[in-house]
Design an enzyme around this catalytic site. Structure first.
Site, PDB file in Angstrom:
ATOM      1  N   LEU A   1       0.859  -1.174   0.000  1.00  0.00           N
ATOM      2  CA  LEU A   1       0.000   0.000   0.000  1.00  0.00           C
ATOM      3  C   LEU A   1       0.899   1.228   0.000  1.00  0.00           C
ATOM      4  O   LEU A   1       2.004   1.196   0.548  1.00  0.00           O
ATOM      5  CB  LEU A   1      -0.905   0.033   1.240  1.00  0.00           C
ATOM      6  CG  LEU A   1      -1.929  -1.098   1.400  1.00  0.00           C
ATOM      7  CD1 LEU A   1      -2.631  -0.977   2.754  1.00  0.00           C
ATOM      8  CD2 LEU A   1      -2.951  -1.077   0.273  1.00  0.00           C
ATOM      9  N   ASP A   2       0.437   2.331  -0.612  1.00  0.00           N
ATOM     10  CA  ASP A   2       1.201   3.571  -0.567  1.00  0.00           C
ATOM     11  C   ASP A   2       1.447   3.979   0.885  1.00  0.00           C
ATOM     12  O   ASP A   2       0.669   3.638   1.787  1.00  0.00           O
ATOM     13  CB  ASP A   2       0.438   4.701  -1.266  1.00  0.00           C
ATOM     14  CG  ASP A   2       0.326   4.488  -2.763  1.00  0.00           C
ATOM     15  OD1 ASP A   2       1.112   3.696  -3.309  1.00  0.00           O
ATOM     16  OD2 ASP A   2      -0.579   5.098  -3.372  1.00  0.00           O
ATOM     17  N   LYS A   3       2.482   4.741   1.108  1.00  0.00           N
ATOM     18  CA  LYS A   3       2.847   5.189   2.454  1.00  0.00           C
ATOM     19  C   LYS A   3       1.650   5.790   3.187  1.00  0.00           C
ATOM     20  O   LYS A   3       1.386   5.462   4.347  1.00  0.00           O
ATOM     21  CB  LYS A   3       3.986   6.213   2.372  1.00  0.00           C
ATOM     22  CG  LYS A   3       4.355   6.835   3.714  1.00  0.00           C
ATOM     23  CD  LYS A   3       5.435   7.888   3.559  1.00  0.00           C
ATOM     24  CE  LYS A   3       5.761   8.550   4.898  1.00  0.00           C
ATOM     25  NZ  LYS A   3       6.795   9.610   4.757  1.00  0.00           N
TER      26      LYS A   3
ATOM     27  N   THR B   1      -1.559   5.490   2.538  1.00  0.00           N
ATOM     28  CA  THR B   1      -2.801   4.725   2.466  1.00  0.00           C
ATOM     29  C   THR B   1      -2.826   3.742   3.621  1.00  0.00           C
ATOM     30  O   THR B   1      -1.857   3.023   3.857  1.00  0.00           O
ATOM     31  CB  THR B   1      -2.910   3.960   1.132  1.00  0.00           C
ATOM     32  OG1 THR B   1      -2.945   4.906   0.053  1.00  0.00           O
ATOM     33  CG2 THR B   1      -4.173   3.120   1.088  1.00  0.00           C
TER      34      THR B   1
ATOM     35  N   ARG C   1      -6.098   6.346  -7.098  1.00  0.00           N
ATOM     36  CA  ARG C   1      -5.867   7.792  -7.065  1.00  0.00           C
ATOM     37  C   ARG C   1      -5.883   8.389  -8.468  1.00  0.00           C
ATOM     38  O   ARG C   1      -6.499   9.428  -8.716  1.00  0.00           O
ATOM     39  CB  ARG C   1      -4.542   8.079  -6.366  1.00  0.00           C
ATOM     40  CG  ARG C   1      -4.509   7.589  -4.922  1.00  0.00           C
ATOM     41  CD  ARG C   1      -3.097   7.538  -4.357  1.00  0.00           C
ATOM     42  NE  ARG C   1      -2.504   8.872  -4.306  1.00  0.00           N
ATOM     43  CZ  ARG C   1      -1.227   9.081  -4.012  1.00  0.00           C
ATOM     44  NH1 ARG C   1      -0.411   8.050  -3.779  1.00  0.00           N
ATOM     45  NH2 ARG C   1      -0.756  10.321  -3.976  1.00  0.00           N
TER      46      ARG C   1
END
Length: 340
Positions: free
Chosen positions: A148-150, A152, A261
């Site tokens: 997961l993105d930082k 998120t 996103r």
């Protein structure tokens, strides 16, 4: 320039820009130092203040170079490529001999990389699981099956042995087309999609600055990307059917970097708080009442939470289903918007 490093020592390199050189300094350094540093590593060094031009530190990788510029790079101490165990608290939802399921908080990077060599989920997993993590992901990504993105938050699974890693990786590569794998996210977006339920089928590739992604219809770099979405709440709805914001549930059929996103921004409804894909919509907060405006302006990450993860257990074959409620910051955001 036959020997660009003739002034270099163990911790410093000094170069002079040639007469024919042009463009961004990060691109020029990447080409000049080919084989020594990647462009992402150079970008990180620039942002850390380790690159000086004509004696002055620069912080922008996109800064233009000029013939005759004297560029100095201060090299950091060599890093140990093997992550160390760090006692970082984990919100464990389930754990057995094959895998661990956890709820990742926003702000936690998944694995070490440029600018984030410590304090990552991998460091926390090494401390929590010890030597039991799968090694298939490599030294810097032990046990990591997906990410997961930082900024998120949400549910993740990591493998604790190689057999589990292979089984889980195959499921993620299949995207649930032939098995029980399912991933669902909650996103709070600006406005309201015209269709309350739909599918975004738009290939993604690297954008111009290469750290972001963009929809690319005809590009060799583009990869298939499909997101299914459904509006589940509308905030500040008006008589003409428009809304100031919406809570959208997104389910992934593919798993590309920044997919939700980019896709939501592509249809005109970027995520609230998204600094990379929603910056142009930031002034929309001015239309909100004071209390809601303060909450929105104080939300400094993309409003995205991976609330559901389902997969087949690699040993038992059982369908495992996990959900995690939104974190406090997203709860405050939805409550403020519900009050509109």
């Amino acid at each position: 320039m036959t020997d660009p490093f003739k002034e270099a020592d163990a911790t410093r390199k000094v170069l002079t820009v040639s007469e024919e050189a042009e463009g961004r300094i990060d691109a020029w350094l990447a080409a000049t130092l080919a084989g020594d540093f990647s462009r992402s590593r150079i970008k990180a060094l620039i942002e850390e203040g380790a690159v000086r031009v004509n004696g002055a530190a620069i912080g922008e990788p996109k800064r233009k170079i000029h013939p005759g510029d004297r560029v100095e790079i201060a090299l950091p101490e060599p890093r140990d490529p093997e992550p160390k165990a760090e006692d970082i608290p984990l919100d464990v939802l389930y754990e057995d001999d094959d895998l661990i399921v956890l709820s990742k908080p926003a702000g936690l990077v998944v694995h070490p990389g440029a600018g984030n060599w410590t304090g990552t989920l991998v460091n926390a997993l090494i401390h929590h699981c010890g030597a039991s993590l799968s090694g298939i992901g490599g030294v810097r990504r032990p046990g990591i099956v997906h990410r997961l993105d930082k900024e998120t938050s949400g549910v993740m699974v990591a493998a604790k042995n190689d057999a589990a890693h292979r089984h889980l990786s195959d499921q993620f590569a299949d995207h649930g087309r032939t098995g029980p794998l399912e991933r669902a996210y909650q996103a709070i977006v600006w406005g309201r999609p015209r269709q309350l339920k739909g599918t975004i089928d738009a290939p993604l590739g690297r954008s111009a600055d290469r750290t972001k992604r963009a929809v690319k219809r005809e590009d060799a770099d583009a990869r298939e990307a499909i997101t299914h979405y459904e509006v589940v709440e509308r905030y500040g709805e008006t008589e003409d059917g428009t809304s100031l914001a919406s809570l959208v549930e997104c389910r992934l059929e593919t798993g590309r970097t920044h997919q939700i996103r980019v896709h939501m921004a592509h249809i005109g409804h970027p995520l609230i708080g998204d600094p990379e894909y929603g910056g142009a919509f930031k002034t929309k907060a001015n239309r909100l009442p004071e209390e809601a405006r303060q909450v929105v302006n104080g939300f400094h990450r993309q409003a995205l939470h991976a609330f559901l993860l389902q997969f087949e257990h690699p040993s038992t074959g059982e369908t495992m289903h996990f959900e995690a409620p939104p974190p406090k910051d997203m709860h405050r955001l939805t409550e403020a918007l519900r009050a509109l």
